[in-house]
Write a protein that holds these residues in place. Structure first.
Motif, PDB file in Angstrom:
ATOM      1  N   PHE A  44       0.856  -1.185   0.000  1.00 30.80           N
ATOM      2  CA  PHE A  44       0.000   0.000   0.000  1.00 30.80           C
ATOM      3  C   PHE A  44       0.889   1.231   0.000  1.00 30.80           C
ATOM      4  O   PHE A  44       1.970   1.220   0.584  1.00 30.80           O
ATOM      5  N   LEU A  49       1.749   4.340   1.538  1.00 31.21           N
ATOM      6  CA  LEU A  49       1.495   5.068   2.775  1.00 31.21           C
ATOM      7  C   LEU A  49       2.429   6.264   2.833  1.00 31.21           C
ATOM      8  O   LEU A  49       3.631   6.101   3.002  1.00 31.21           O
ATOM      9  N   PHE A 101       4.109   0.330   1.802  1.00 27.96           N
ATOM     10  CA  PHE A 101       3.934  -0.446   3.017  1.00 27.96           C
ATOM     11  C   PHE A 101       3.559  -1.867   2.619  1.00 27.96           C
ATOM     12  O   PHE A 101       2.582  -2.078   1.906  1.00 27.96           O
ATOM     13  N   ALA A 131       1.911  -5.027   3.091  1.00 24.40           N
ATOM     14  CA  ALA A 131       0.879  -5.670   3.905  1.00 24.40           C
ATOM     15  C   ALA A 131       0.967  -7.185   3.775  1.00 24.40           C
ATOM     16  O   ALA A 131       0.737  -7.913   4.742  1.00 24.40           O
ATOM     17  N   PRO A 150      -1.279 -11.562  14.573  1.00 26.38           N
ATOM     18  CA  PRO A 150      -1.436 -10.266  15.243  1.00 26.38           C
ATOM     19  C   PRO A 150      -2.137  -9.250  14.344  1.00 26.38           C
ATOM     20  O   PRO A 150      -2.177  -9.410  13.125  1.00 26.38           O
ATOM     21  N   SER A 151      -2.688  -8.241  14.960  1.00 25.56           N
ATOM     22  CA  SER A 151      -3.389  -7.197  14.216  1.00 25.56           C
ATOM     23  C   SER A 151      -2.449  -6.556  13.198  1.00 25.56           C
ATOM     24  O   SER A 151      -1.301  -6.277  13.506  1.00 25.56           O
ATOM     25  N   GLY A 152      -2.940  -6.371  11.997  1.00 22.94           N
ATOM     26  CA  GLY A 152      -2.145  -5.699  10.969  1.00 22.94           C
ATOM     27  C   GLY A 152      -1.236  -6.624  10.183  1.00 22.94           C
ATOM     28  O   GLY A 152      -0.404  -6.165   9.406  1.00 22.94           O
ATOM     29  N   CYS A 153      -1.391  -7.934  10.349  1.00 23.89           N
ATOM     30  CA  CYS A 153      -0.497  -8.854   9.637  1.00 23.89           C
ATOM     31  C   CYS A 153      -1.020  -9.165   8.234  1.00 23.89           C
ATOM     32  O   CYS A 153      -0.405  -9.933   7.499  1.00 23.89           O
ATOM     33  N   GLY A 154      -2.141  -8.579   7.851  1.00 25.32           N
ATOM     34  CA  GLY A 154      -2.594  -8.728   6.472  1.00 25.32           C
ATOM     35  C   GLY A 154      -3.667  -9.792   6.267  1.00 25.32           C
ATOM     36  O   GLY A 154      -3.935 -10.183   5.132  1.00 25.32           O
ATOM     37  N   SER A 170      -6.987  -9.562   6.653  1.00 23.40           N
ATOM     38  CA  SER A 170      -8.113  -9.025   5.870  1.00 23.40           C
ATOM     39  C   SER A 170      -7.692  -8.758   4.433  1.00 23.40           C
ATOM     40  O   SER A 170      -8.468  -8.970   3.501  1.00 23.40           O
ATOM     41  N   THR A 171      -6.472  -8.295   4.281  1.00 20.72           N
ATOM     42  CA  THR A 171      -5.969  -8.028   2.931  1.00 20.72           C
ATOM     43  C   THR A 171      -5.985  -9.311   2.103  1.00 20.72           C
ATOM     44  O   THR A 171      -6.442  -9.321   0.958  1.00 20.72           O
TER      45      THR A 171
HETATM   46  N1  LIG Z   1      -6.346   0.534   1.902  1.00 21.23           N
HETATM   47  C1  LIG Z   1      -5.209   0.537   2.618  1.00 21.23           C
HETATM   48  N2  LIG Z   1      -4.351   1.562   2.511  1.00 21.23           N
HETATM   49  C2  LIG Z   1      -3.195   1.567   3.223  1.00 21.23           C
HETATM   50  N3  LIG Z   1      -2.831   0.598   4.079  1.00 21.23           N
HETATM   51  C3  LIG Z   1      -3.660  -0.439   4.247  1.00 21.23           C
HETATM   52  C4  LIG Z   1      -4.902  -0.524   3.525  1.00 21.23           C
HETATM   53  N4  LIG Z   1      -5.507  -1.675   3.889  1.00 21.23           N
HETATM   54  C5  LIG Z   1      -4.690  -2.270   4.790  1.00 21.23           C
HETATM   55  N5  LIG Z   1      -3.591  -1.530   4.990  1.00 21.23           N
HETATM   56  C6  LIG Z   1      -2.481  -1.872   5.889  1.00 21.23           C
HETATM   57  O1  LIG Z   1      -2.119  -3.188   5.681  1.00 21.23           O
HETATM   58  C7  LIG Z   1      -1.860  -3.838   6.906  1.00 21.23           C
HETATM   59  C8  LIG Z   1      -2.666  -5.118   6.986  1.00 21.23           C
HETATM   60  O2  LIG Z   1      -4.034  -4.764   7.085  1.00 21.23           O
HETATM   61  P1  LIG Z   1      -5.160  -5.830   7.317  1.00 21.23           P
HETATM   62  O3  LIG Z   1      -6.433  -5.107   7.444  1.00 21.23           O
HETATM   63  O4  LIG Z   1      -5.065  -6.875   6.289  1.00 21.23           O
HETATM   64  O5  LIG Z   1      -4.726  -6.442   8.732  1.00 21.23           O
HETATM   65  P2  LIG Z   1      -5.420  -7.560   9.579  1.00 21.23           P
HETATM   66  O6  LIG Z   1      -4.459  -8.676   9.733  1.00 21.23           O
HETATM   67  O7  LIG Z   1      -6.742  -7.875   9.016  1.00 21.23           O
HETATM   68  O8  LIG Z   1      -5.580  -6.846  10.974  1.00 21.23           O
HETATM   69  P3  LIG Z   1      -6.754  -6.938  12.035  1.00 21.23           P
HETATM   70  O9  LIG Z   1      -6.547  -8.190  12.807  1.00 21.23           O
HETATM   71  O10 LIG Z   1      -6.525  -5.746  12.906  1.00 21.23           O
HETATM   72  O11 LIG Z   1      -8.039  -6.890  11.286  1.00 21.23           O
HETATM   73  C9  LIG Z   1      -2.182  -2.866   8.005  1.00 21.23           C
HETATM   74  O12 LIG Z   1      -0.983  -2.394   8.555  1.00 21.23           O
HETATM   75  C10 LIG Z   1      -2.910  -1.763   7.324  1.00 21.23           C
HETATM   76  O13 LIG Z   1      -2.532  -0.527   7.853  1.00 21.23           O
END
Ligand SMILES: Nc1ncnc2c1ncn2[C@@H]1O[C@H](COP(=O)(O)OP(=O)(O)OP(=O)(O)O)[C@@H](O)[C@H]1O
Ligand SMILES: [Mg+2]
Lengths: 281, 289
Positions: A22, A24, A29, A31, A50-54, A56-57
Motif C-alpha cells: 500500500f 502510505l 507499506f 501488507a 497479530p493485528s495488521g499482519c494482512g 483481511s488483505t
Molecule cells: N487501503 C489501505 N491503505 C493503506 N494501508 C492499508 C490498507 N488496507 C490495509 N492496509 C495496511 O495493511 C496492513 C494489513 O491490514 P489488514 O487489514 O489486512 O490487517 P489484519 O491482519 O486484518 O488486521 P486486524 O486483525 O486488525 O483486522 C495494516 O498495517 C494496514 O494498515
C-alpha cells in the motif's frame, strides 16, 4: 498421511507468491509479502495472527475486492478477477442492509441470481431456519442483537450456495457465550453442507476448535509464519476443549502467534507439505 | 398458583417473598413498560400544556400592546380581516398562487437535484465537471438572481419559479451528493460479493442508503423555497401572499400583513411536518445513536 492433510493435486484456492503493498505517505507499506497458500476442497482453515499482519488483505484479494501487487490468487485454477457467487464472504461488521428485513437480506443475492420471488422465498426460509432466525424473518437489522445479525449474514452468504466461504473475524464482536454457540453451529452446518472455508480470527481457541489446519501469520511484513495441522479425536464438541490434545495444540498455536521468531516464514502450499515446518519445532 | 410458589421458592428468600411480591416479580416486564409509556405521555402532555400557555400568553401580550396604543392591529382585527379575505376569495386565490409557485419550483428543483447529486456522487468525472458550478452558484443567494431573472425571463411566472427552483435545487443537490458519497463501503462490498453488478448496486444499495440524506435535503430545500417566495412575488405579481402583503403595505393595511405572515408561517410548518412524517416512514430502518 493423516486424513486431515489435504491431498496435493487440485486445491480449491491457491495463493501464489502474493505481495500487496500500500502507498502510505509516499512509502510502500508491505501488507503481504510473498504469501503462498493452498486450501483443499472442503477444507476448513483458520487464519490467526497479530493485528495488521494482512489477514483481511488476504481475504479481500481472494474475495476479489482487492488485487495483489504481484503474484496471483487462483480459485479452481482460474485467477480471481473480481467477486463472484462461488465465494461467499462474511464481514466482521455484519454488513447487513439496514433497510431490508432479515428475509430480504437473505434474498438479496438470490434476486441478483435471477430467482423468482417464490424460489427466493423458499430458499431464504430454509437458511433463515438453519440459523435459527425464523421468528425474526420480518425484523429489521436494527432490532437484532450482534449474534443474530451475524447469523443473518451467515444465512445470506449460504443462500447463494457458494462453494467457498471467506469469513473475516465473523464472531470477533460477540460475547464469549454467543461466540461458542455460533462456532458449534458453524461446524454443524459445515459438516452437513460441506464448504471450503477460510476463517480469520484473532482467537487462538476458536482457530483450533474450528480448523483442519491453522495458518499463523506474522506482521511487518505480512507473511505466513507457521501452518499447524489440527488432528483431534472425536467430534468437535465442548468437551473437546478440555482434552489434552486440544490444550496441546492450543499452546502450540498460541506460542506461534505470541512468541514469533523474527524473519521466520513458511510456504503453505501443498507442494511444501512434505517436510512439515511444525514437525521440526 | 403453583408456578407462583415456584417463583417464590426459587428466589431463596422465603421470608420476604409474599405472594404479592412474587406476582410483581412475574409481571415486572409489563408494568415497567406501561410506566415508561405513562411517563412519556405525561411528559408530552406537559410540553403541550406549556406550549399552549406560551402561545396564549403571546397573544395576550400582543392584545395588550395593541390596546395600549402601539401601532399594531389587535388579534381580533386580524381574525376579522382573515375572515373577510377568506369569504371574498382573495386569500384562497393568493394561497393557490403562492403554493403553486412554491410547489412547482420545489418539485422541479428536487427532480433535477436528485439525479445530478447521484451523478456527482457516483462518477468522479461528473463530480469534476459539475461541482465547481454548484459550489460557486450556491454562494449566491437566490434572491440576488432576481434582477437577472427579470431581464432574461420577463415578469411572468418563470422568473419567480426559477428563483424558487434554484433555492430548492442547491439545498437538495448537495445533500444527495453527500448521501451517495457516504454510502458505507462494506455494504457495497457485501452486494458485490453476492454477485451484484454496478447497476444493481446503484439501484439496490446506493439509492436506498441515500434516502435519509435526500429527505433532509428536501426539507432544507422546501424551507429555502418558501423563504424566497415572498421576495419572488415582489416581481410584479398579480396574486400571491407576498403580493397581497406588499399591496397592504401601500395602504398601511396592517391586519392583512398579519394575516399573510400567519398563513405563511402555518403553511411552512405544515409542509415541514409532512416531510418529517415521510422521513420517519421512509427512514425508520436507521439505527438511531
Ligand atoms: N487501503 C489501505 N491503505 C493503506 N494501508 C492499508 C490498507 N488496507 C490495509 N492496509 C495496511 O495493511 C496492513 C494489513 O491490514 P489488514 O487489514 O489486512 O490487517 P489484519 O491482519 O486484518 O488486521 P486486524 O486483525 O486488525 O483486522 C495494516 O498495517 C494496514 O494498515
Ligand atoms: Mg482484519
Amino acid at each position: 498421511m493423516t486424513p486431515n492433510t489435504p491431498t496435493p493435486g487440485s486445491p480449491r484456492i491457491s495463493v501464489r507468491n502474493v505481495t500487496r503493498t500500500f502507498d502510505l505517505k509516499g512509502e510502500g507499506f508491505v501488507a503481504l509479502d510473498d504469501v503462498s497458500l493452498d486450501v483443499a476442497d472442503n477444507e476448513f482453515i483458520t487464519v490467526v495472527g497479530p493485528s495488521g499482519c494482512g489477514k483481511s488483505t488476504l481475504m479481500n484479494i481472494l474475495a476479489g475486492l482487492d488485487t495483489p501487487t504481484s503474484g496471483e490468487a487462483l480459485v479452481d485454477g482460474r485467477p480471481v478477477t473480481g467477486p463472484g457467487p462461488d465465494r461467499g464472504v462474511i464481514f466482521q461488521q455484519y454488513a447487513l442492509f439496514p433497510w431490508l428485513t432479515v428475509r430480504k437480506n437473505v434474498e438479496f443475492g438470490l434476486k441478483t441470481a435471477g430467482l423468482s420471488a417464490k424460489e427466493r422465498r423458499e430458499k431464504a426460509e430454509h437458511f433463515i431456519e438453519m440459523v435459527g432466525l425464523g421468528e425474526f424473518a420480518d425484523a429489521l437489522p436494527k432490532m437484532l442483537s450482534g449474534g443474530m445479525k451475524q447469523r443473518c449474514a451467515i444465512a445470506r452468504a449460504y443462500a447463494v450456495d457458494p462453494s467457498i466461504l471467506l469469513m473475516d473475524e465473523p464472531f470477533g464482536a460477540l460475547d464469549a457465550l454467543t461466540r461458542v454457540t455460533l462456532q458449534e453451529q458453524l461446524l454443524d452446518t459445515w459438516s452437513r453442507e460441506k464448504r471450503t472455508v477460510m476463517f480469520i480470527t484473532h482467537d487462538v481457541d476458536e482457530a483450533v476448535f474450528l480448523a483442519n489446519r491453522v495458518v499463523v501469520m506474522a506482521a511487518r511484513p505480512g507473511r505466513i509464519y507457521d501452518v499447524i495441522d489440527v488432528e483431534l479425536p472425536g467430534p468437535r464438541t465442548e468437551d473437546l476443549r478440555l482434552s489434552p490434545e486440544f490444550t496441546e495444540l492450543r499452546n502450540r498455536v498460541w506460542s506461534a502467534v505470541y512468541h514469533q521468531t523474527p524473519g521466520r516464514r513458511v510456504d503453505a502450499t501443498h507442494r511444501s507439505v512434505a517436510p512439515h515446518p511444525t514437525a521440526v519445532a | 398458583m403453583a408456578s407462583m410458589t415456584e417463583t417464590v421458592t426459587a428466589r431463596d428468600e422465603p421470608g420476604t417473598a409474599t405472594s404479592a411480591s412474587a406476582l410483581a416479580d412475574r409481571t415486572t416486564e409489563k408494568p415497567r413498560r406501561t410506566r415508561r409509556a405513562r411517563q412519556d405521555s405525561a411528559k408530552r402532555a406537559r410540553t403541550l400544556l406549556l406550549s399552549t400557555i406560551s402561545i396564549a400568553a403571546g397573544i395576550g401580550v400582543w392584545w395588550l400592546l395593541s390596546s395600549i396604543g402601539f401601532k399594531l392591529p389587535s388579534p381580533a382585527d386580524v381574525v376579522v380581516r382573515g375572515w373577510e379575505l377568506t369569504v371574498d376569495g382573495t386569500l384562497g386565490a393568493d394561497l393557490v398562487a403562492s403554493l403553486t409557485r412554491v410547489l412547482v419550483g420545489f418539485a422541479l428543483g428536487t427532480i433535477v437535484a436528485i439525479p445530478v447529486g447521484f451523478l456527482m456522487g457516483w462518477y468522479a468525472w461528473a463530480r469534476g465537471l459539475i461541482e465547481p458550478w454548484i459550489q460557486f452558484f450556491r454562494t449566491i443567494p437566490p434572491l440576488a438572481i432576481i434582477p437577472l431573472a427579470i431581464v432574461l425571463l420577463g415578469i411572468g411566472e418563470e422568473p419567480k419559479i426559477l428563483v424558487i427552483f434554484l433555492a430548492a435545487f442547491f439545498a437538495c443537490v448537495i445533500s444527495t451528493f453527500q448521501g451517495v458519497v457516504n454510502v458505507d463501503r462494506t455494504l457495497i462490498n457485501a452486494a458485490r460479493v453476492l454477485g451484484t453488478k454496478d447497476a444493481g448496486i446503484f439501484v439496490r444499495v446506493v439509492v436506498p442508503a441515500s434516502v435519509p440524506f435526500i429527505l433532509v435535503g428536501m426539507r432544507v430545500g422546501l424551507g429555502a423555497a418558501w423563504a424566497t417566495l415572498v421576495a419572488a412575488e415582489l416581481i410584479a405579481a398579480q396574486q400571491g401572499l407576498g403580493y397581497r402583503m406588499q399591496q397592504a403595505q401601500l395602504y398601511y393595511d396592517l391586519p392583512t400583513i398579519f394575516v399573510g405572515l400567519i398563513v405563511i408561517g402555518v403553511l411552512g410548518l405544515v409542509m415541514d411536518r409532512l416531510l418529517l412524517l415521510a422521513e420517519k416512514k421512509l427512514t425508520g430502518w436507521q439505527e438511531r445513536r
